[in-house]
Design an enzyme around this catalytic site. Structure first.
Site, short mmCIF file in Angstrom:
data_model
loop_
_atom_site.label_atom_id
_atom_site.label_comp_id
_atom_site.label_asym_id
_atom_site.label_seq_id
_atom_site.Cartn_x
_atom_site.Cartn_y
_atom_site.Cartn_z
N CYS A 115 0.83 -1.21 0.00
CA CYS A 115 0.00 0.00 0.00
C CYS A 115 0.86 1.26 0.00
O CYS A 115 1.42 1.64 1.04
CB CYS A 115 -0.91 -0.01 1.23
N CYS A 122 -0.46 4.09 2.24
CA CYS A 122 -0.23 3.91 3.67
C CYS A 122 1.23 4.15 4.04
O CYS A 122 1.53 4.73 5.08
CB CYS A 122 -0.58 2.49 4.12
N ASP A 123 2.14 3.67 3.21
CA ASP A 123 3.54 3.59 3.63
C ASP A 123 4.51 4.47 2.85
O ASP A 123 5.66 4.61 3.25
CB ASP A 123 4.02 2.13 3.54
#
Ligand code: NAP
Length: 315
Positions: free
Chosen positions: A131, A134-135
């Protein structure tokens, strides 16, 4: 007994909930372990109709959830663990409760496919990610690789250029599968590089500092090389979340639920919508459309079964 239980809260499940609630079926929606599903890890949806400035996946989820609850859908923080569709009423065993229902809408979506190579599991959250939204932030000014050649891989690679100093797309063939627009954006982006005809065979690093490289194998020459990187973003497709349905409804060879054009599975009264039954389009908007159809068909199914009124043709 419930009229309709909806399993999943992505665009398919929540749109089904809006339609079923407006049809006064008082739907019960099992939220599942990943509220909102895959769409919530999408940074910006720029092609969802009605949002000319784009909308984040998480905001879309919140909007759909609020809209479903406004019309009376009951969202329950629980996850289905087994089902019995072999007799009616259908039974859904969730972790904390047993539900009995006249109809079911399966909208459990899909999960990212893993590479299944040594080291991958060891570094999840420590350099390996599925992701970018997200990261990506953790890779500011770092070197990352993206594995895959589809729309997701290229879209996420472009997103990662906001943070990383360089993004190398590693693809097992010599051309991308991604659409032409994405391809040309990637080719024009100075931070994006490509390694063709290659697969990742191992992820290396240390517990303390995380990932430091991947081992690549050229599938044409069999030559191996160590490629230094701080992060590995994997976008090699998805696996449908159908484990608990496999002995209950008909699946295709890749585990996707087979449905008719009306989202009907092989069990009358059990419908499926979204990524769990659609291997082709997999868009938030097509999932939402399938969710709407499922709910309208569930309403029709109940009216037919009970001989109650239905505002339309019951064919
Ligand atoms: P996808 O289209 O199935 O692409 C998966 C990619 O991973 C392919 O390039 C495939 O290689 C590669 N791959 C598969 N298994 C692999 C393995 N074990 N090792 C290395 N590479 C592997 O998946 P996706 O990109 O997630 O897209 C799924 C669907 O969502 C598509 O229909 C796509 O159009 C849609 N989508 C659309 C958008 C958008 O419209 N903006 C964004 C994201 C996704 P091959 O090419 O050799 O098969």
């Amino acid at each position: 007994m419930e009229n309709v239980v909806i399993i999943g809260t992505g665009p398919a499940g929540l749109t089904a909930a809006i339609y079923a609630a407006r049809a006064e079926l008082s739907p019960v929606v099992l939220i599942g372990d990943q509220p909102g599903g895959q769409v919530t890890i999408t940074d910006a949806l720029e092609n969802y109709p009605g949002f000319p400035e784009g909308i984040s996946g998480y905001e879309l989820f919140q909007n759909l959830k609020n809209q479903a609850e406004k019309f009376g859908a009951k969202l329950v923080a629980d996850t289905a663990v087994s089902v019995n569709f072999k007799e009616t009423p259908f039974k859904i065993q969730a972790r904390e409760q047993l539900l009995e229902t006249k109809t079911v809408i399966i909208a459990t979506g899909s999960d990212p496919r893993k590479l299944n190579v040594p080291g991958e599991k060891d570094y999840v959250g420590n350099g390996v990610s599925y992701c970018a939204t997200c990261d990506g932030f953790f890779f500011r000014d770092k070197k990352v690789v993206v594995v895959g050649g589809g729309d997701s891989a290229v879209e996420e690679a472009l997103f990662l250029t906001r943070f990383a100093s360089s993004v190398t797309i590693i693809h097992r063939r010599d051309r991308l599968r991604a659409n032409a627009n994405l391809q040309s954006s990637a080719e024009k982006n100075e931070k994006i590089h490509f390694v063709w005809d290659s697969v990742v065979t191992e992820v290396s690093g240390s517990k303390e500092t995380g990932v430091n490289g991947v081992l690549l194998k050229n599938v044409k020459t069999e030559a191996e090389q160590v490629f230094e990187t701080d992060g590995v973003f994997v976008f090699v497709g998805h696996i449908p979340n159908t484990q608990i349905f496999k002995d209950q409804v008909e699946l295709d060879e890749s585990g996707i639920i087979k449905t008719t054009r009306r989202q009907q599975t092989n069990i009358p009264g059990v419908f499926a919508a979204g990524d769990v039954q659609d291997p082709i389009y997999r868009q938030a908007i097509t999932s939402a459309g399938a969710g709407a159809i499922s709910a309208m068909e569930a309403e029709k199914f109940i009216a037919k079964m009970e001989g109650t009124s239905y505002p339309g043709k019951l064919e």
